[in-house]
Motif scaffolding. Structure first.
Motif, mmCIF file in Angstrom:
data_model
loop_
_atom_site.group_PDB
_atom_site.id
_atom_site.type_symbol
_atom_site.label_atom_id
_atom_site.label_comp_id
_atom_site.label_asym_id
_atom_site.label_seq_id
_atom_site.Cartn_x
_atom_site.Cartn_y
_atom_site.Cartn_z
ATOM 1 N N GLN A 131 0.827 -1.201 0.000
ATOM 2 C CA GLN A 131 0.000 0.000 0.000
ATOM 3 C C GLN A 131 0.866 1.258 0.000
ATOM 4 O O GLN A 131 0.595 2.227 -0.707
ATOM 5 N N GLN A 132 1.948 1.229 0.780
ATOM 6 C CA GLN A 132 2.864 2.370 0.836
ATOM 7 C C GLN A 132 3.546 2.590 -0.513
ATOM 8 O O GLN A 132 3.719 3.733 -0.950
ATOM 9 N N ALA A 133 3.921 1.509 -1.176
ATOM 10 C CA ALA A 133 4.558 1.628 -2.489
ATOM 11 C C ALA A 133 3.597 2.230 -3.506
ATOM 12 O O ALA A 133 3.997 3.071 -4.339
ATOM 13 N N MET A 134 2.335 1.840 -3.450
ATOM 14 C CA MET A 134 1.333 2.399 -4.360
ATOM 15 C C MET A 134 1.145 3.895 -4.123
ATOM 16 O O MET A 134 1.054 4.692 -5.067
ATOM 17 N N VAL A 135 1.096 4.278 -2.843
ATOM 18 C CA VAL A 135 0.892 5.689 -2.515
ATOM 19 C C VAL A 135 2.078 6.530 -2.984
ATOM 20 O O VAL A 135 1.912 7.659 -3.462
ATOM 21 N N LYS A 136 3.289 6.014 -2.892
ATOM 22 C CA LYS A 136 4.461 6.747 -3.363
ATOM 23 C C LYS A 136 4.390 6.979 -4.870
ATOM 24 O O LYS A 136 4.829 8.017 -5.374
ATOM 25 N N MET A 137 3.807 6.019 -5.591
ATOM 26 C CA MET A 137 3.612 6.216 -7.027
ATOM 27 C C MET A 137 2.604 7.339 -7.275
ATOM 28 O O MET A 137 2.785 8.177 -8.158
ATOM 29 N N GLY A 138 1.538 7.370 -6.466
ATOM 30 C CA GLY A 138 0.560 8.444 -6.585
ATOM 31 C C GLY A 138 1.149 9.792 -6.214
ATOM 32 O O GLY A 138 0.791 10.821 -6.797
ATOM 33 N N MET A 139 2.084 9.795 -5.252
ATOM 34 C CA MET A 139 2.714 11.050 -4.830
ATOM 35 C C MET A 139 3.501 11.679 -5.969
ATOM 36 O O MET A 139 3.598 12.908 -6.079
ATOM 37 N N ALA A 140 4.074 10.856 -6.828
ATOM 38 C CA ALA A 140 4.811 11.397 -7.980
ATOM 39 C C ALA A 140 3.892 12.259 -8.836
ATOM 40 O O ALA A 140 4.300 13.307 -9.356
ATOM 41 N N TYR A 141 2.643 11.841 -8.980
ATOM 42 C CA TYR A 141 1.668 12.608 -9.762
ATOM 43 C C TYR A 141 1.318 13.911 -9.055
ATOM 44 O O TYR A 141 1.301 14.990 -9.677
ATOM 45 N N VAL A 142 1.040 13.838 -7.748
ATOM 46 C CA VAL A 142 0.678 15.052 -6.989
ATOM 47 C C VAL A 142 1.837 16.044 -6.983
ATOM 48 O O VAL A 142 1.654 17.252 -7.140
ATOM 49 N N GLN A 143 3.060 15.530 -6.826
ATOM 50 C CA GLN A 143 4.244 16.391 -6.829
ATOM 51 C C GLN A 143 4.396 17.093 -8.176
ATOM 52 O O GLN A 143 4.701 18.288 -8.245
ATOM 53 N N LEU A 144 4.158 16.360 -9.246
ATOM 54 C CA LEU A 144 4.265 16.942 -10.586
ATOM 55 C C LEU A 144 3.230 18.043 -10.782
ATOM 56 O O LEU A 144 3.540 19.114 -11.323
ATOM 57 N N GLN A 145 2.003 17.809 -10.324
ATOM 58 C CA GLN A 145 0.952 18.814 -10.457
ATOM 59 C C GLN A 145 1.303 20.080 -9.686
ATOM 60 O O GLN A 145 1.084 21.201 -10.164
#
Length: 354
Positions: A131-145
């Motif tokens: 779950q933590q690994a998945m969230v870190k992938m999502g964070m890459a998107y939020v960081q980019l935005q």
């Protein structure tokens, strides 16, 4: 109205991403947002959820996140510390993980006073590491935005350029092809002359005939189809020669040139040493490089360093090889371009041609 429609479209895309993210990660709902670390409030957010979870659970999540982050940033930041200094609960690379009851919050890298976050409900039936690994992938998107939002603001870019030029005691002026000033960036110094031997009167540069001729040719070269960058040596002043850097601006409705020059307060000693350190110049090469950057000819530089012209030329060849330049004017241009991030542009006027 077009702006509002565009913003709505962008927000809709974010919501779609969050919803797809929930489905692929098998999370009931997830909050993606930016938090102001000073006010400790969410400034923008979007939510993804599975169809079985309604507004109430998400509303509870938002309240929990704001309260927990307010406590986190208040306790962990000492007075006088910058936004990047805090005591995280759990550090994992560039992310910080904060527990908030049955929820968990992931905090990404700060951009100014804003922090990207992802908050979600812990799922007992899921592997925490997965779950933590998945969230870190999502964070890459939020960081980019977040990065795109901040860097796309023309006002932010203009302020960065203004603060940089002020700190380096460098002024900028933008002129048209005919030499008329369309942007005067001298700020409070507008009441005084801009360069020794060169002044601004009636929205134009005025000075000695030879200096004005050289400046005019540089402006023409910058605003031509070739868009050339040039250095101009102003010799009409009492304090010796002074250099101007004339660069083309692109993406403007009409041909424009940016003229950059130093003010009397600028001390090049430390800046020039940093430049020489960057290109690993030897002590002898530095003497010649400093003289050339200061506006001297190769013969004058050789005389100042008490070397023969042939020896000075051999040092110049080594300097050219290390800096990737081929002429003295290119070396001078490289120096000024290295100490000022002029490529950020000036508001809506355009951007500097690399």
């Amino acid at each position: 109205m077009h702006v509002f429609r565009q913003r709505a479209k962008v927000h809709g895309n974010k919501v779609d991403f969050a919803s797809h993210f929930c489905q692929s990660s098998r999370m009931p709902y997830i909050l993606m947002a930016y938090v102001n670390i000073d006010t400790k409030r969410i400034v923008e957010s979007w939510v993804g959820r599975c169809p079985s979870h309604g507004e109430e659970s998400v509303s509870e999540l938002v309240k929990t996140v704001e309260l927990r982050l307010a406590l986190h940033f208040t306790i962990s930041r000492s007075p006088g510390d910058g936004p990047e200094t805090f005591a995280p609960d759990i550090m994992d690379g560039d992310c910080v993980w904060v527990d908030a009851g049955c929820h968990r919050i992931c905090i990404g890298e700060f951009v100014g006073k804003l922090a990207p976050i992802i908050a979600f409900k812990k799922c007992a039936d899921q592997d925490p590491e997965m779950q933590q690994a998945m969230v870190k992938m999502g964070m890459a998107y939020v960081q980019l935005q977040l990065n795109q939002m901040v860097t796309s603001q023309a006002e932010w870019q203009e302020n960065i350029l203004r603060c940089t030029t002020r700190a380096l005691s460098i002024s900028i002026v933008v002129v048209s092809r005919t030499g008329e000033i369309v942007h005067d960036g001298r700020g409070r110094k507008k009441s005084v002359g801009c360069v020794s031997g060169l002044n601004i009167e009636n929205n134009r540069f005025v000075g000695a005939a030879a200096d004005m001729s050289a400046l005019h040719l540089a402006i023409m070269a910058a605003t031509s189809e070739e868009k050339k960058t040039s250095t101009v040596s102003i010799t009409g002043g009492k304090g010796g020669s002074q250099l101007l850097l004339v660069m083309p601006l692109v993406d403007s409705s009409s041909p424009l040139a940016l003229i950059m020059f130093e003010t009397e307060q600028l001390d090049h000693t430390k800046i020039c040493e940093t430049f020489c350190d960057t290109y690993d110049l030897t002590a002898s090469e530095r003497k010649i490089a400093r003289s050339i950057i200061g506006g001297l000819t190769i013969a004058q530089a050789a005389e100042e360093a008490m070397l023969s012209v042939a020896t000075a030329r051999s040092y110049m060849k080594q300097i050219f090889a290390k800096t990737g330049t081929h002429r003295q004017s290119e070396l001078i241009s490289l120096y000024y371009e290295s100490i000022l991030p002029a490529a950020t542009g000036i508001g809506t006027l355009g951007r500097v041609q690399p």
